[in-house]
Motif scaffolding. Structure first.
Motif, mmCIF file in Angstrom:
data_model
loop_
_atom_site.group_PDB
_atom_site.id
_atom_site.type_symbol
_atom_site.label_atom_id
_atom_site.label_comp_id
_atom_site.label_asym_id
_atom_site.label_seq_id
_atom_site.Cartn_x
_atom_site.Cartn_y
_atom_site.Cartn_z
ATOM 1 N N LEU A 43 62.692 49.113 6.851
ATOM 2 C CA LEU A 43 63.628 49.660 5.862
ATOM 3 C C LEU A 43 63.823 51.161 6.079
ATOM 4 N N SER B 198 56.989 46.008 9.346
ATOM 5 C CA SER B 198 57.381 45.807 7.953
ATOM 6 C C SER B 198 58.581 44.850 7.881
ATOM 7 N N MET B 199 59.752 45.302 7.393
ATOM 8 C CA MET B 199 60.922 44.411 7.439
ATOM 9 C C MET B 199 61.160 43.925 8.872
ATOM 10 N N LYS C 109 59.237 57.944 17.240
ATOM 11 C CA LYS C 109 57.961 57.949 16.511
ATOM 12 C C LYS C 109 56.937 56.926 16.996
ATOM 13 N N CYS D 26 65.146 52.648 8.527
ATOM 14 C CA CYS D 26 65.075 53.092 9.930
ATOM 15 C C CYS D 26 66.377 52.800 10.667
HETATM 16 N N1 LIG Z 1 61.800 55.289 0.876
HETATM 17 C C1 LIG Z 1 60.692 54.404 0.670
HETATM 18 C C2 LIG Z 1 59.858 54.262 1.887
HETATM 19 C C3 LIG Z 1 60.592 53.644 3.038
HETATM 20 C C4 LIG Z 1 59.624 53.251 4.133
HETATM 21 O O1 LIG Z 1 58.425 53.398 4.012
HETATM 22 N N2 LIG Z 1 60.161 52.716 5.207
HETATM 23 C C5 LIG Z 1 59.287 52.263 6.252
HETATM 24 C C6 LIG Z 1 59.508 50.811 6.472
HETATM 25 S S1 LIG Z 1 59.134 49.931 4.983
HETATM 26 C C7 LIG Z 1 59.503 48.296 5.327
HETATM 27 O O2 LIG Z 1 60.318 47.884 6.017
HETATM 28 C C8 LIG Z 1 59.535 53.058 7.516
HETATM 29 O O3 LIG Z 1 59.296 52.610 8.594
HETATM 30 N N3 LIG Z 1 60.000 54.282 7.338
HETATM 31 C C9 LIG Z 1 60.319 55.166 8.430
HETATM 32 C C10 LIG Z 1 59.254 56.169 8.725
HETATM 33 O O4 LIG Z 1 59.515 57.035 9.572
HETATM 34 O O5 LIG Z 1 58.135 56.069 8.197
HETATM 35 C C11 LIG Z 1 59.851 54.841 -0.517
HETATM 36 O O6 LIG Z 1 60.378 55.603 -1.276
HETATM 37 O O7 LIG Z 1 58.725 54.358 -0.646
#
Ligand SMILES: N[C@@H](CCC(=O)N[C@@H](CSC=O)C(=O)NCC(=O)O)C(=O)O
Length: 279
Positions: A53, A147-148, A63, A55
């Protein structure tokens, strides 16, 4: 043919970003490719990485920390965007867990999503596209995600074991029909049909199978992950694997959270796992 947007020298190979017109989505889509140095005529194993989510196609190359190992081992890395962009659907950017950046790797069947939000078919389209345009060995393609994207990787692999010969995941949404993220996404994209939900739930799919991946499935999960108990539910997938006779290595790591510090820590283990499975 995909259009090359940019190319960057990286560990002796190249990190590329592409755009192309997708038939499945009906809109332009972007994806990234890490291509190691390759001898003319050689075909290499390839990994699809599905991100989570919020991304996009840049998250994994910037990363994930995968290129050094992939360069050494001669593996191609492909990372698609996580949803259509600018699809013209009202409200598509209102929430971070539904709509843009949150395609959930399903083919939507409800209005107004069904015309463009078709990420399941899109990944299959991209699989065919990279076989036509990159030196990828069709017999040695694996898939993993976070995750997703971990949910997406498990579902794509379980439904297409002939296309994806190896599968692993970081902190996957392992039982989406039983968690708030999945309930919201599936209700929005698929409506109320429980059959349709089951087809996109790795735990439900696994319960109906007999060990589709005899070489095993690898999952890494941080125990300091704030989403673990409510959204991820790896124990449901673990029980389903036990029922199906599917070998699963579910590694639980004290202290690690949901982010890319966790993912990059265990990235090399996943690539090695796939390299060994794919030969
Ligand atoms: N905005 C959210 C947090 C969103 C988040 O944690 N995204 C994850 C994937 S979660 C499931 O699919 C992610 O990979 N983010 C990108 C990163 O660089 O970490 C909140 O407010 O909690």
């Amino acid at each position: 043919m995909p259009e090359l947007i940019s190319e960057h020298a990286c560990f002796g190979g190249v990190q590329r970003f592409y755009r192309h017109d997708s038939t499945a989505i009906g809109l332009p889509m972007r994806f990234s490719v890490f291509l190691p140095r390759v001898a003319p005529g050689a075909l290499l194993p390839a990994m699809f990485y599905l991100a989570g989510l919020t991304c996009n196609e840049e998250t994994f190359p910037t990363k994930g920390g995968a290129q050094r190992y992939a360069a050494r081992e001669g593996m191609i890395l492909i990372a698609p965007d996580t949803s259509p962009r600018d699809a013209g659907v009202a409200g598509e950017t209102d929430a971070w867990d539904f709509g843009a950046g949150a395609g959930f790797y399903v083919d939507a069947t409800t209005e107004p999503w069904r015309q463009h939000y078709r990420m399941y078919s899109y990944i299959l389209e991209l699989h065919a596209l990279v076989l036509r345009t990159l030196p990828v060995d069709a017999e040695r393609i694996g898939i993993f995600g976070h995750s997703m994207g971990g949910h997406g990787a498990l579902v794509l692999a379980l439904r297409n074991p002939d296309l994806f010969r190896s599968v692993s995941a970081f902190a996957p949404i392992a039982a989406p029909t039983l968690c708030p993220w999945g309930e919201k996404a599936f209700a929005g994209y698929l409506g109320v049909d429980p059959e349709a939900w089951s087809r996109y739930d790795a735990s439900e799919l696994m319960r109906m199978m007999q060990a589709p991946f005899p070489q095993g499935i690898l999952i890494d999960q941080g125990l300091g992950d704030k989403f673990l108990a409510t959204q991820l539910r790896p124990e449901v997938f673990e029980s389903a694997c036990a029922l199906a006779g599917q070998r699963l290595e579910l590694r639980r790591h004290a202290g690690y959270d949901h982010g890319y510090y966790f993912i990059s820590t265990f990235m090399e283990d996943h690539l090695r796992f796939h390299r060994e499975n794919l030969g």
